[in-house]
Design a protein around this motif. Sequence first.
Motif, short mmCIF file in Angstrom:
data_model
loop_
_atom_site.label_atom_id
_atom_site.label_comp_id
_atom_site.label_asym_id
_atom_site.label_seq_id
_atom_site.Cartn_x
_atom_site.Cartn_y
_atom_site.Cartn_z
N ASP A 44 32.88 26.46 42.80
CA ASP A 44 33.11 25.35 43.78
C ASP A 44 34.27 25.01 44.19
OD1 ASP A 44 33.56 25.36 40.74
OD2 ASP A 44 34.38 23.53 40.38
N ARG A 45 35.35 26.38 43.16
CA ARG A 45 36.46 26.28 43.13
C ARG A 45 37.52 27.73 44.27
NH1 ARG A 45 39.91 22.40 39.81
NH2 ARG A 45 38.52 20.59 39.55
N ASP A 46 36.28 28.42 44.62
CA ASP A 46 37.28 29.69 45.03
C ASP A 46 37.56 30.16 44.46
OD1 ASP A 46 36.16 31.74 46.97
OD2 ASP A 46 37.09 30.47 48.83
N GLN A 47 37.45 30.41 43.26
CA GLN A 47 38.50 31.10 42.39
C GLN A 47 37.39 32.47 41.89
OE1 GLN A 47 40.45 28.02 40.02
NE2 GLN A 47 41.17 27.36 41.98
N GLN A 48 38.39 33.21 40.63
CA GLN A 48 37.10 34.08 40.02
C GLN A 48 38.26 34.70 38.43
OE1 GLN A 48 37.61 37.44 42.14
NE2 GLN A 48 35.09 37.11 42.84
N VAL A 49 37.71 34.37 37.60
CA VAL A 49 38.46 34.82 36.35
C VAL A 49 38.20 36.48 36.43
CG1 VAL A 49 37.89 34.76 33.96
CG2 VAL A 49 37.58 32.42 35.28
N VAL A 50 39.25 36.81 35.69
CA VAL A 50 38.90 38.20 35.84
C VAL A 50 40.04 39.13 34.43
CG1 VAL A 50 39.78 40.96 36.58
CG2 VAL A 50 40.34 38.86 38.32
N ILE A 51 39.10 39.41 33.37
CA ILE A 51 38.81 39.36 32.61
C ILE A 51 38.90 41.39 32.13
CG2 ILE A 51 37.81 39.23 29.28
CD1 ILE A 51 36.14 36.84 30.94
N TYR A 52 39.87 41.55 31.43
CA TYR A 52 39.87 43.05 30.96
C TYR A 52 39.74 43.13 29.25
CZ TYR A 52 42.85 43.27 35.02
OH TYR A 52 42.46 42.65 36.80
N THR A 53 39.08 43.69 29.02
CA THR A 53 38.77 43.80 27.96
C THR A 53 38.91 45.76 27.77
OG1 THR A 53 36.24 43.79 27.80
CG2 THR A 53 37.51 42.35 26.92
N ALA A 54 39.32 46.28 26.27
CA ALA A 54 38.86 47.25 25.75
C ALA A 54 37.60 47.78 24.99
CB ALA A 54 40.36 47.87 25.17
N ALA A 55 37.48 48.77 24.97
CA ALA A 55 36.08 49.60 23.60
C ALA A 55 36.53 49.40 22.75
CB ALA A 55 35.76 51.03 24.50
N PRO A 56 35.86 49.07 21.85
CA PRO A 56 35.87 48.89 20.46
C PRO A 56 36.00 50.43 19.59
CG PRO A 56 33.98 47.09 20.86
CD PRO A 56 34.57 48.13 22.18
N GLY A 57 37.63 49.93 18.99
CA GLY A 57 37.63 51.35 18.11
C GLY A 57 38.56 52.22 18.93
N SER A 58 38.93 51.84 20.46
CA SER A 58 39.68 53.00 21.39
C SER A 58 41.03 52.61 21.13
CB SER A 58 39.06 52.71 22.91
OG SER A 58 39.83 51.33 23.08
N PRO A 59 41.88 53.91 21.41
CA PRO A 59 42.90 53.39 21.55
C PRO A 59 43.71 53.12 22.42
CG PRO A 59 42.83 55.93 21.67
CD PRO A 59 41.88 56.18 21.87
N SER A 60 43.13 52.46 23.58
CA SER A 60 43.50 51.77 24.27
C SER A 60 43.13 49.95 23.77
CB SER A 60 42.73 51.33 25.56
OG SER A 60 42.66 52.64 26.52
#
Length: 283
Positions: A248-264
């Motif tokens: 309805d707003r022509d927008q996007q939510v971008v979510i960045y997550t790292a793998a559990p237990g990873s160095p990242s």
Amino acid sequence: MDRRELAAFLRSRRERITPADVGLPAGPRRRTPGLRREEAAQLAYISTEYYTRLEQARGPRPSHEVLAGLARALRLSDAERDHLHHLAGAPPAPAPGPSREVRQSILDLLRRLPQAAAIVTSATIEVIAWNDLAAALMEDFSALPRRERNLVRRAFLGPHPQGRRLYGVSDVEEFARMSTGRLRATAARYPGDPEVAALVRELHEGSAEFARLWDSHDVATEPVMTKTFQHPLVGPVTVNCDVLDITDRDQQVVIYTAAPGSPSEQALRLLSVVGTQRMDVPT
């Protein structure tokens, strides 16, 4: 114009509003649920006779001005307002330009994702909201002028601090193709918006790469689900990338997550503590 459906819709919206909702006294001996017809007409700045004919499926096609008054008087949501226009045989005009207003519920969502970096982008791929971890991973957007928060402009025109193009992401070429296609679709949806046209013109004149991609006329690309940021403090951070559409707003939510237990994941935890402070600059 669907007179019967329009009449039923107006009646149902009127009956759900109490006088107190619109600052009117309830008064004695009120037998009508919600507002009276004359009250709705008064709030919409039309005659009671005209409004009554609409609710009785006898009225002429309302003008855009009348529809705007009805939507305001009956406190319609965006979806209800569009539905009102379609019932009246007068489809709503397209939005003049991309929305930059982010719903409060989305802003609350960003704050409730402390272990994920999250941003909201507009239809022109401008970052219009972000959480603290996104600022630590990418950029302190609050310290930037608005034009530098546009990721497609940043990808093609810079700046590229320390030689890192778009925060050193591993998929920068894929992002360039995706963002060009998305911007082309945006330009088609908002053909009269001068800001969109100016952005396209600036990119086309300033970047041969953008001009080549734009002239290919591609509008659909495959999303990149995993990418790596080259962060100047914690080094490479590999994240999963998930995108939620706010249609309805022509927008996007971008979510960045790292793998559990990873160095990242450990790197993101460190960034959540360090925040946006510069550790490479002597104090």
